[in-house]
Design a protein around this motif. Sequence first.
Motif, PDB file in Angstrom:
ATOM      1  N   LYS A 190      64.684  17.010  46.990  1.00 50.63           N
ATOM      2  CA  LYS A 190      64.461  15.764  46.255  1.00 50.63           C
ATOM      3  C   LYS A 190      63.049  15.242  46.511  1.00 50.63           C
ATOM      4  O   LYS A 190      62.523  15.355  47.621  1.00 50.63           O
ATOM      5  N   THR A 191      62.469  14.644  45.488  1.00 52.07           N
ATOM      6  CA  THR A 191      61.178  13.986  45.640  1.00 52.07           C
ATOM      7  C   THR A 191      61.385  12.597  46.228  1.00 52.07           C
ATOM      8  O   THR A 191      62.507  12.076  46.261  1.00 52.07           O
ATOM      9  N   PHE A 192      60.299  11.998  46.648  1.00 53.35           N
ATOM     10  CA  PHE A 192      60.353  10.630  47.165  1.00 53.35           C
ATOM     11  C   PHE A 192      60.881   9.686  46.085  1.00 53.35           C
ATOM     12  O   PHE A 192      61.719   8.821  46.353  1.00 53.35           O
ATOM     13  N   SER A 193      60.417   9.881  44.862  1.00 54.04           N
ATOM     14  CA  SER A 193      60.843   9.019  43.751  1.00 54.04           C
ATOM     15  C   SER A 193      62.334   9.163  43.482  1.00 54.04           C
ATOM     16  O   SER A 193      63.032   8.170  43.230  1.00 54.04           O
ATOM     17  N   ALA A 194      62.823  10.406  43.535  1.00 56.91           N
ATOM     18  CA  ALA A 194      64.246  10.641  43.282  1.00 56.91           C
ATOM     19  C   ALA A 194      65.105   9.988  44.362  1.00 56.91           C
ATOM     20  O   ALA A 194      66.159   9.413  44.072  1.00 56.91           O
ATOM     21  N   LEU A 195      64.653  10.064  45.601  1.00 55.04           N
ATOM     22  CA  LEU A 195      65.397   9.441  46.698  1.00 55.04           C
ATOM     23  C   LEU A 195      65.326   7.921  46.612  1.00 55.04           C
ATOM     24  O   LEU A 195      66.278   7.227  46.985  1.00 55.04           O
ATOM     25  N   ASP A 227      58.445  17.767  48.257  1.00 52.14           N
ATOM     26  CA  ASP A 227      59.870  17.460  48.221  1.00 52.14           C
ATOM     27  C   ASP A 227      60.461  17.466  49.627  1.00 52.14           C
ATOM     28  O   ASP A 227      59.945  18.116  50.540  1.00 52.14           O
ATOM     29  N   TYR A 228      61.574  16.764  49.762  1.00 53.47           N
ATOM     30  CA  TYR A 228      62.322  16.744  51.015  1.00 53.47           C
ATOM     31  C   TYR A 228      63.489  17.714  50.903  1.00 53.47           C
ATOM     32  O   TYR A 228      64.131  17.815  49.852  1.00 53.47           O
ATOM     33  N   MET A 229      63.765  18.426  51.990  1.00 52.59           N
ATOM     34  CA  MET A 229      64.859  19.397  51.986  1.00 52.59           C
ATOM     35  C   MET A 229      65.603  19.341  53.314  1.00 52.59           C
ATOM     36  O   MET A 229      65.063  18.902  54.335  1.00 52.59           O
ATOM     37  N   ILE A 230      66.838  19.775  53.284  1.00 53.31           N
ATOM     38  CA  ILE A 230      67.676  19.733  54.479  1.00 53.31           C
ATOM     39  C   ILE A 230      67.361  20.923  55.379  1.00 53.31           C
ATOM     40  O   ILE A 230      66.980  21.997  54.900  1.00 53.31           O
ATOM     41  N   THR A 231      67.501  20.738  56.685  1.00 51.13           N
ATOM     42  CA  THR A 231      67.312  21.831  57.638  1.00 51.13           C
ATOM     43  C   THR A 231      68.667  22.430  58.007  1.00 51.13           C
ATOM     44  O   THR A 231      69.721  21.904  57.632  1.00 51.13           O
TER      45      THR A 231
END
Length: 250
Positions: A190-195, A227-231
Amino acid sequence: MANKRDSSQREILEIKEKLYEMHNDLKRFMEKSNRQHLEHVLSGSRTNFTNAIIGHVLDDIEGGLENNMVKKCEMRETCKSNFTGFLQNNASLIKQDDVHEDVILKNQSDLTDMRSNAPSKQCEKCFSNVQTLFGKQVDLMRSLQIYSTDKEKKQEISVLPDEQIVNDILEPLSNRQRLQILKAIAIETKTFSALSELTGLRGGNLLFHLQKLLDSGMILQRHERGDYMITDKGFKVLRSIGDMYSVLNS
């Protein structure tokens, strides 16, 4: 001429927007497909690994009984068949994700009952062998971390690192928006905007919560402004929460 140029520019912008949407759709599809593929591969690897272990255990049963049971006994083949069935049934528990203590205690009780009803003293050698094979299977389940007694579980709980668990797991997820974020990026990046749109948080407020998750090691950012992603840690924690919720509501 100017109107025609403006019209062309609008068409180009529309095409760019469509391409951008197609790119995002394709990216989401690939991310979802890759995760599903990874889960499928991991599931297949675990199945293959488990089958290999069970194959080894079955060979151990056959060899252990054949080599260590009393040779000269008219009941040898009958007992061997019964012992094989008992041990194979117990070995099949290795396929499970979690083996309850009651199941092992029941199997041990059944073996003890058979032993107490043995017709002669020479049966003791055979039952001792079966008990050894049974114990090896239980130890294997422990090493695979699919079985532990209630006493062992209590000991494990007693040594849990309080501060580390609070700082690394509980505190980062003690906020609804942070849990929303983790759930969302478990499916796709997810992007910062989407979050921001998802959580209703803006600017510094959202950054604060993202930093909490970043510091805990549950999420990461691909690159600056990426984008941000889960680890792997975040995914395991989220699945553990899901499992816990299912147990509590079953």
